[in-house]
Design a protein around this motif. Structure first.
Motif: not given
Length: 255
Positions: A57-70
């Protein structure tokens, strides 16, 4: 095997980056924002294991503003299973220490066997966040790996050192960072792009992580424009060019 891959949205390095004079930080609205390439290589490491063992299972993790969903959606289209996005107004201008603390908390809440990151981002270039995350979690850290071999119990890789290469190994769970030598990232295919829209994307706030509403932030005291590039020195060969060139290099401590 559950693998978390850190992803960061950064200003496009193909465009000129500028500081916001009001904040002293990079003006992220002045250039296009893209997923950092080194993180895509880190994702490729996880996806290659998933290609071999479908239970991965591969999970992506980010911390950032709303448009980081791109950036997250692109990673999902490449083959990741789900994504976690930490977004909170209290994180604006967060420094490296706060970033590592928040990402460590999100990774712990998500759960993982292995956390994979790029060795440094193209905007900050601090190169210490993966190790700081490992410190927060009390886990071993293998930094700047040029190769990665993962099995159910351990991770092994090679890291470049001054004298050559060093083979390092750690039992899981662990945190690793990889260099641009580790893997060439794949391109999303049409099926991946379409299925990415339906994959889970969880949004977390600081309150969700039990970290309060604010924290340390980077404060820039002053900024200045980079000076215009001066014309270089021309050396004309009148029979003494080699000597002049050697003297020029020696004066600049280049030889």
């Amino acid at each position: 095997m559950k693998i978390i891959v850190l992803v960061k949205q950064v200003p496009d390095t193909a465009e000129e980056r500028r500081f916001d004079p009001a904040t002293g930080r990079v003006d992220r609205d002045a250039t296009a924002r893209v997923a950092d390439e080194i993180n895509e290589r880190a994702l490729e490491v996880a996806l290659r294991l998933k290609d071999v063992d479908k239970r991965t299972e591969v999970v992506i993790l980010t911390m950032g503003p709303a448009d980081a969903t791109q950036a997250l959606r692109k990673a999902l289209s490449m083959g990741a299973d789900s994504a976690v996005h930490v977004v909170d107004d209290g994180l604006e201008g967060a420094d490296i220490a706060r970033t590592a603390e928040v990402l460590a908390a999100a990774a712990k809440q998500t759960g993982f066997d292995l956390l994979v990151a790029g060795n440094e981002s193209t905007d900050g270039r601090g190169g210490v966040v993966p190790a700081m995350i490992a410190e927060h979690l009390g886990l071993p850290s293998l930094p700047s790996l040029n190769t990665v071999d993962i099995d159910v119990e351990s991770v092994t890789g090679e890291v470049g050192i001054e004298e050559g290469t060093l083979t390092v190994r750690s039992l899981l769970p662990a945190v690793i960072s990889v260099t641009e030598r580790v893997a060439e990232a794949r391109f999303p295919n049409f099926k991946g792009i379409m299925t990415a829209k339906r994959k889970p994307l969880v949004t977390l706030s600081l309150d969700d992580l039990g970290l309060g509403s604010a924290g340390p932030a980077t404060v820039v005291l002053a900024t200045s424009e980079r000076p215009a590039r001066a014309a270089g020195k021309k050396i004309f060969d009148d029979g003494n060019a080699a000597v002049e060139l050697a003297e020029f290099l020696a004066a600049g401590r280049l030889i």
